[in-house]
Write a protein that holds these residues in place. Sequence first.
Motif, PDB file in Angstrom:
ATOM      1  N   ASP A 179       0.816  -1.217   0.000  1.00 62.54           N
ATOM      2  CA  ASP A 179       0.000   0.000   0.000  1.00 62.54           C
ATOM      3  C   ASP A 179       0.845   1.261   0.000  1.00 62.54           C
ATOM      4  O   ASP A 179       0.562   2.219  -0.728  1.00 62.54           O
ATOM      5  N   VAL A 180       1.881   1.273   0.828  1.00 62.72           N
ATOM      6  CA  VAL A 180       2.679   2.494   0.970  1.00 62.72           C
ATOM      7  C   VAL A 180       3.444   2.790  -0.307  1.00 62.72           C
ATOM      8  O   VAL A 180       3.434   3.925  -0.806  1.00 62.72           O
ATOM      9  N   PHE A 181       4.128   1.788  -0.868  1.00 59.97           N
ATOM     10  CA  PHE A 181       4.897   2.096  -2.077  1.00 59.97           C
ATOM     11  C   PHE A 181       3.981   2.441  -3.251  1.00 59.97           C
ATOM     12  O   PHE A 181       4.323   3.265  -4.100  1.00 59.97           O
ATOM     13  N   ALA A 182       2.786   1.829  -3.294  1.00 62.72           N
ATOM     14  CA  ALA A 182       1.855   2.150  -4.383  1.00 62.72           C
ATOM     15  C   ALA A 182       1.389   3.589  -4.305  1.00 62.72           C
ATOM     16  O   ALA A 182       1.354   4.312  -5.316  1.00 62.72           O
ATOM     17  N   PHE A 183       1.020   4.047  -3.117  1.00 64.21           N
ATOM     18  CA  PHE A 183       0.531   5.411  -2.947  1.00 64.21           C
ATOM     19  C   PHE A 183       1.668   6.437  -2.920  1.00 64.21           C
ATOM     20  O   PHE A 183       1.416   7.639  -2.936  1.00 64.21           O
ATOM     21  N   SER A 184       2.914   5.937  -2.884  1.00 65.09           N
ATOM     22  CA  SER A 184       4.067   6.836  -2.968  1.00 65.09           C
ATOM     23  C   SER A 184       4.479   7.087  -4.406  1.00 65.09           C
ATOM     24  O   SER A 184       5.297   7.959  -4.671  1.00 65.09           O
ATOM     25  N   GLY A 185       3.938   6.294  -5.321  1.00 65.41           N
ATOM     26  CA  GLY A 185       4.295   6.448  -6.724  1.00 65.41           C
ATOM     27  C   GLY A 185       5.385   5.509  -7.189  1.00 65.41           C
ATOM     28  O   GLY A 185       5.938   5.674  -8.280  1.00 65.41           O
TER      29      GLY A 185
END
Length: 421
Positions: A179-185
Amino acid sequence: MNNQEIKVKPARRIGEVIILPEKRIPALVETEVLVVGGGVAGIAAAIACARSGIKTILVERYGYLGGMATGGLVLSMEGFGDGEKQVIKGVAAEIVECLSGAKEFNRYSNGFDGTFDPEALKYIALKLLLNAGVKLLFHAYFTDAIVNRDKIEGIIISTKLGPKAILSKAVIDATGDGDVFAFSGALYEKGLKGIGLNFRLGNVDLDLADKFRKENQKEYEKLNRKLAGEGGFEPHVYPTVKKGIVWWNNMLSPEDGLNVEALSKMEILLREKINTTLKFMKNNFPGFKDAYLIDTSPQLGIRETRRLIGEYVLTEKDVLKGKRFSDAVVHAGYLGKIGVGYDIPYRCLLPKNIEGLVVAGRCISVDHYTQDAIRIIANCFAIGEAAGYAATISIKEKTSLHDLNTEELKKLLIANDIFLN
């Protein structure tokens, strides 16, 4: 108690798009390392950081620790050995010893892996984290990343009091779904594997059930086919550390584990199949006449969703050949060559295009085949611990996670009982 008025600004709708007004999100807390996700990877990562003297916060969306191991009722800790020797040690081995000392871990014949009690793991992990000095934030659901010029500076969580910000010098994505890396771009790809809903049955006579299976193989197989025809699960039944209690592993066809409608459909289908299975087992299988349903896992068993595309993608060929890497941070054995195993390099934990973020658990940078190898509990513990020590060095030496000295990281891992030979 005083009533508080919540002022709501109007939203706008343009076609199928809802436009919300700008929000000012208060910062809840600031830390050095923020671990997002309290599964086994997050547990190991947070312990590694905090024991190294790093101010650490662990954020977990549920009210307990353990992720799939506890909330998913995946009650088999596998992957500690390479078929000949133990290769996963560190925090993972420490937790196994704690479980064994509490008589909540039954080892398999290989001497490394075993089954455990989920409630015992929740409590042991909780105590280890608190004793290490980790600040725990339960019931905090990750919703967004705070990114400035390709560097993550924290996250947004959803709470009953509204959104809050947590600021951090380094973030470890241990969400399992990336989730975090996806929403970080960050760059990633998606994969689909089966989804299950594990459950436990009580009051099972395992001796009678095993005797029937061994002495009446044709009848046993006939009943299996009949159970499947009536919409139930095949008897993938495993003993637990508790007498008369078994856990039941199961899986349905692949669905998008990020899609709320697909997940809702799976919850409904799986519960119907569990009910069918229980009734059939009670009426037809020796040993299950007086069985009852203890619980179903509060989390769906989702094996794969997002996979990071990192600085290196570990492949099936790497695993099967037993490839070694100069920047290895884990030496694993599961699905590898017996007695040989394979390395997981540090680069698999690093997004290509985002700074300040390191990834741990089943969503690191691997291909579809290799994800089946690294998602095992023992490997996720080890990957999490490696991520924690990487963040530790980054904070202490004020060095980019991408630029830190991997030889120094390996020395730190070995000093903490990590097998890298």
